[in-house]
Scaffold this motif. Sequence first.
Motif, PDB file in Angstrom:
ATOM      1  N   SER A  21      -6.138 -10.268 -14.455  1.00  0.00           N
ATOM      2  CA  SER A  21      -7.251  -9.535 -13.877  1.00  0.00           C
ATOM      3  C   SER A  21      -6.784  -8.699 -12.709  1.00  0.00           C
ATOM      4  O   SER A  21      -5.706  -8.894 -12.167  1.00  0.00           O
ATOM      5  CB  SER A  21      -8.321 -10.523 -13.411  1.00  0.00           C
ATOM      6  OG  SER A  21      -7.775 -11.413 -12.465  1.00  0.00           O
ATOM      7  N   SER A  22      -7.608  -7.756 -12.323  1.00  0.00           N
ATOM      8  CA  SER A  22      -7.269  -6.924 -11.165  1.00  0.00           C
ATOM      9  C   SER A  22      -7.065  -7.812  -9.950  1.00  0.00           C
ATOM     10  O   SER A  22      -7.842  -8.738  -9.711  1.00  0.00           O
ATOM     11  CB  SER A  22      -8.401  -5.932 -10.897  1.00  0.00           C
ATOM     12  OG  SER A  22      -8.575  -5.087 -12.008  1.00  0.00           O
ATOM     13  N   PRO A  23      -6.022  -7.544  -9.162  1.00  0.00           N
ATOM     14  CA  PRO A  23      -5.739  -8.384  -8.002  1.00  0.00           C
ATOM     15  C   PRO A  23      -6.945  -8.503  -7.081  1.00  0.00           C
ATOM     16  O   PRO A  23      -7.651  -7.537  -6.833  1.00  0.00           O
ATOM     17  CB  PRO A  23      -4.586  -7.637  -7.318  1.00  0.00           C
ATOM     18  CG  PRO A  23      -3.909  -6.902  -8.421  1.00  0.00           C
ATOM     19  CD  PRO A  23      -5.020  -6.488  -9.333  1.00  0.00           C
ATOM     20  N   LEU A  24      -7.164  -9.708  -6.611  1.00  0.00           N
ATOM     21  CA  LEU A  24      -8.274  -9.980  -5.715  1.00  0.00           C
ATOM     22  C   LEU A  24      -7.981  -9.390  -4.349  1.00  0.00           C
ATOM     23  O   LEU A  24      -6.905  -9.561  -3.800  1.00  0.00           O
ATOM     24  CB  LEU A  24      -8.476 -11.500  -5.590  1.00  0.00           C
ATOM     25  CG  LEU A  24      -9.505 -11.974  -4.578  1.00  0.00           C
ATOM     26  CD1 LEU A  24     -10.897 -11.578  -5.035  1.00  0.00           C
ATOM     27  CD2 LEU A  24      -9.402 -13.473  -4.383  1.00  0.00           C
ATOM     28  N   MET A  25      -8.943  -8.713  -3.782  1.00  0.00           N
ATOM     29  CA  MET A  25      -8.777  -8.126  -2.461  1.00  0.00           C
ATOM     30  C   MET A  25      -9.680  -8.872  -1.480  1.00  0.00           C
ATOM     31  O   MET A  25     -10.876  -8.602  -1.366  1.00  0.00           O
ATOM     32  CB  MET A  25      -9.139  -6.630  -2.491  1.00  0.00           C
ATOM     33  CG  MET A  25      -8.236  -5.826  -3.408  1.00  0.00           C
ATOM     34  SD  MET A  25      -6.494  -5.960  -2.974  1.00  0.00           S
ATOM     35  CE  MET A  25      -6.494  -5.065  -1.448  1.00  0.00           C
ATOM     36  N   ALA A  26      -9.103  -9.855  -0.804  1.00  0.00           N
ATOM     37  CA  ALA A  26      -9.869 -10.609   0.180  1.00  0.00           C
ATOM     38  C   ALA A  26     -10.173  -9.729   1.381  1.00  0.00           C
ATOM     39  O   ALA A  26      -9.352  -8.914   1.795  1.00  0.00           O
ATOM     40  CB  ALA A  26      -9.076 -11.835   0.626  1.00  0.00           C
ATOM     41  N   ARG A  27     -11.355  -9.902   1.932  1.00  0.00           N
ATOM     42  CA  ARG A  27     -11.780  -9.146   3.107  1.00  0.00           C
ATOM     43  C   ARG A  27     -12.034 -10.118   4.261  1.00  0.00           C
ATOM     44  O   ARG A  27     -12.203 -11.328   4.044  1.00  0.00           O
ATOM     45  CB  ARG A  27     -13.066  -8.376   2.797  1.00  0.00           C
ATOM     46  CG  ARG A  27     -12.908  -7.381   1.653  1.00  0.00           C
ATOM     47  CD  ARG A  27     -12.125  -6.166   2.071  1.00  0.00           C
ATOM     48  NE  ARG A  27     -11.872  -5.267   0.950  1.00  0.00           N
ATOM     49  CZ  ARG A  27     -11.461  -4.018   1.086  1.00  0.00           C
ATOM     50  NH1 ARG A  27     -11.239  -3.534   2.293  1.00  0.00           N
ATOM     51  NH2 ARG A  27     -11.238  -3.269   0.045  1.00  0.00           N
ATOM     52  N   PRO A  28     -12.060  -9.617   5.488  1.00  0.00           N
ATOM     53  CA  PRO A  28     -12.367 -10.500   6.609  1.00  0.00           C
ATOM     54  C   PRO A  28     -13.647 -11.276   6.352  1.00  0.00           C
ATOM     55  O   PRO A  28     -14.639 -10.721   5.887  1.00  0.00           O
ATOM     56  CB  PRO A  28     -12.515  -9.508   7.776  1.00  0.00           C
ATOM     57  CG  PRO A  28     -11.608  -8.394   7.413  1.00  0.00           C
ATOM     58  CD  PRO A  28     -11.745  -8.250   5.920  1.00  0.00           C
ATOM     59  N   LEU A  65      -6.575  -2.549   3.362  1.00  0.00           N
ATOM     60  CA  LEU A  65      -6.932  -3.043   2.026  1.00  0.00           C
ATOM     61  C   LEU A  65      -7.591  -1.947   1.188  1.00  0.00           C
ATOM     62  O   LEU A  65      -7.427  -1.909  -0.034  1.00  0.00           O
ATOM     63  CB  LEU A  65      -7.855  -4.256   2.139  1.00  0.00           C
ATOM     64  CG  LEU A  65      -7.227  -5.500   2.783  1.00  0.00           C
ATOM     65  CD1 LEU A  65      -8.220  -6.653   2.801  1.00  0.00           C
ATOM     66  CD2 LEU A  65      -5.950  -5.914   2.065  1.00  0.00           C
ATOM     67  N   ASP A  66      -8.328  -1.049   1.854  1.00  0.00           N
ATOM     68  CA  ASP A  66      -8.882   0.092   1.133  1.00  0.00           C
ATOM     69  C   ASP A  66      -7.757   0.973   0.588  1.00  0.00           C
ATOM     70  O   ASP A  66      -7.830   1.472  -0.536  1.00  0.00           O
ATOM     71  CB  ASP A  66      -9.782   0.921   2.057  1.00  0.00           C
ATOM     72  CG  ASP A  66     -11.130   0.271   2.309  1.00  0.00           C
ATOM     73  OD1 ASP A  66     -11.521  -0.602   1.505  1.00  0.00           O
ATOM     74  OD2 ASP A  66     -11.786   0.611   3.319  1.00  0.00           O
ATOM     75  N   LYS A  75       0.168   4.569   3.215  1.00  0.00           N
ATOM     76  CA  LYS A  75      -0.818   4.256   4.249  1.00  0.00           C
ATOM     77  C   LYS A  75      -1.016   2.749   4.361  1.00  0.00           C
ATOM     78  O   LYS A  75      -1.132   2.214   5.474  1.00  0.00           O
ATOM     79  CB  LYS A  75      -2.145   4.936   3.941  1.00  0.00           C
ATOM     80  CG  LYS A  75      -3.198   4.708   5.027  1.00  0.00           C
ATOM     81  CD  LYS A  75      -4.480   5.484   4.745  1.00  0.00           C
ATOM     82  CE  LYS A  75      -5.493   5.238   5.856  1.00  0.00           C
ATOM     83  NZ  LYS A  75      -6.754   5.978   5.612  1.00  0.00           N
ATOM     84  N   ALA A  76      -1.062   2.063   3.211  1.00  0.00           N
ATOM     85  CA  ALA A  76      -1.276   0.613   3.233  1.00  0.00           C
ATOM     86  C   ALA A  76      -0.156  -0.079   4.006  1.00  0.00           C
ATOM     87  O   ALA A  76      -0.404  -0.953   4.840  1.00  0.00           O
ATOM     88  CB  ALA A  76      -1.355   0.077   1.807  1.00  0.00           C
ATOM     89  N   GLU A  77       1.085   0.306   3.726  1.00  0.00           N
ATOM     90  CA  GLU A  77       2.212  -0.301   4.431  1.00  0.00           C
ATOM     91  C   GLU A  77       2.177   0.044   5.925  1.00  0.00           C
ATOM     92  O   GLU A  77       2.471  -0.801   6.783  1.00  0.00           O
ATOM     93  CB  GLU A  77       3.519   0.170   3.811  1.00  0.00           C
ATOM     94  CG  GLU A  77       3.769  -0.391   2.423  1.00  0.00           C
ATOM     95  CD  GLU A  77       5.044   0.112   1.792  1.00  0.00           C
ATOM     96  OE1 GLU A  77       5.563  -0.549   0.880  1.00  0.00           O
ATOM     97  OE2 GLU A  77       5.530   1.191   2.215  1.00  0.00           O
ATOM     98  N   GLN A  78       1.811   1.290   6.222  1.00  0.00           N
ATOM     99  CA  GLN A  78       1.763   1.738   7.610  1.00  0.00           C
ATOM    100  C   GLN A  78       0.749   0.932   8.427  1.00  0.00           C
ATOM    101  O   GLN A  78       0.983   0.627   9.602  1.00  0.00           O
ATOM    102  CB  GLN A  78       1.406   3.225   7.655  1.00  0.00           C
ATOM    103  CG  GLN A  78       1.350   3.810   9.057  1.00  0.00           C
ATOM    104  CD  GLN A  78       0.928   5.269   9.047  1.00  0.00           C
ATOM    105  OE1 GLN A  78       0.569   5.819   8.002  1.00  0.00           O
ATOM    106  NE2 GLN A  78       0.961   5.901  10.202  1.00  0.00           N
ATOM    107  N   VAL A  79      -0.355   0.552   7.783  1.00  0.00           N
ATOM    108  CA  VAL A  79      -1.419  -0.169   8.492  1.00  0.00           C
ATOM    109  C   VAL A  79      -1.190  -1.681   8.485  1.00  0.00           C
ATOM    110  O   VAL A  79      -1.375  -2.349   9.505  1.00  0.00           O
ATOM    111  CB  VAL A  79      -2.793   0.162   7.865  1.00  0.00           C
ATOM    112  CG1 VAL A  79      -3.892  -0.690   8.499  1.00  0.00           C
ATOM    113  CG2 VAL A  79      -3.108   1.648   8.031  1.00  0.00           C
TER     114      VAL A  79
END
Length: 430
Positions: A21-28, A65-66, A75-79
Amino acid sequence: MKPFHLFRTLAGATVALALISSPLMARPHKADTDKKEALYPDATREAPKLDLTSKKDQKAINEGLDAVSLGDKAKAEQVLEPIVESSKSKYAQALALQGLANLKYNDGDVKGAIGTLQKSLAIGVMPNDTYFQLLYELAQFQMADEQYQATLDTIAKWRAEGKKETADSYALEGNAYYRLEKYPEAIAAVQKAKSMTDKPKESWDQILMASYAQSGQKDQAMKLAQEQLAANPNDPEARANAVSVLVNAEKYPEAIQLLEKARAAGTLTDEKDNMTLAKLYLLQAQSSNDPAPNAAKAAQVLQDGIAKHTITGNSETYKLMGQSYEMAGNSDKAIASYNLALPQATDGESALRAAHLLMVENKFSQAKPLLEQAIQKGVKHKGTAYMLLAETERGLKNKPAAIAAMKQAAQQPETAEKAKAWLKTAGVSK
């Protein structure tokens, strides 16, 4: 010359990896005032206290995560990387690592994704719902990386500590057991998965069928394949599964019947299926007292497939067609087919077959260049090729060339004895 043999490399039971399945993106994690129902209400793991208090970190986590979700790696790595390196919040670090793990997975670095996700889980500050969802994701990553025992271990941990059972988890377990060739365990796991839902996935039945077949339960495999085909009569995958099971059980006429039904309906469009049908006819021909009818049908399947562009007209296809016509007793079409195979052929087998048929008709001048080509490109039985060349030269009244070819045959172990006897009879001492 020995008859050719058709290798039994027909449709086999193949099982694709269960889709991840699409990787789960946990949020705060939201405040406890959020009344969302817990996904793991009976988990034995004690939910940790969260330490994410910085609004700056929270904003950065969401932004990173966005970027992962949008596929913006840079951008993801930078943040996210600075959060891992310098945030005072363990929870923020864990979320950032989880995002980076999914980034690696999406980038094809499955091993890197596994290692990063394990670091995220090891921090130990995830809420239970997030922690166990990511633990299950880890099992999926391990499956994709062919770490089958690790997959089973992770599922066992997820199930024992999370106190949760799902059909998908048992299907994943069954897939891992199948890959480890633990077929009884695979069967039990997939059967458990199917018992937990009224909408089992087709891939589960593929694992189950293959496990039945590999464990010697061919009747069970056939029953399941027939049920699947009956439920989806126009599904190419269901038909392919049924044909595979029938072939493995050596029920060739039944497999042919299924494929011919599809061909008559115009739905046999896959090249592999068409080639399987042709090879099945040839297997039937080889085991028959009268091979001609089935061999002719094999040739017709290949001819029609090439004409309808459901079979590629390459050297292997034309070689198989030549074998079919040869077995059917049609030398002219066999020779023509072998000749079509020559331009792209990587060996001399087709040239050798064509030359042999021409020799039978005493067409030595046409056979000679084909034999020379066969020897130059390479054949499995080099001694036989040289002996045929010697006979061709003798038919052309070229005794010195015949002797030269036979001397070459005498150097090959498989033909040494016969070649030396010929040379002795011809009065050649060395």
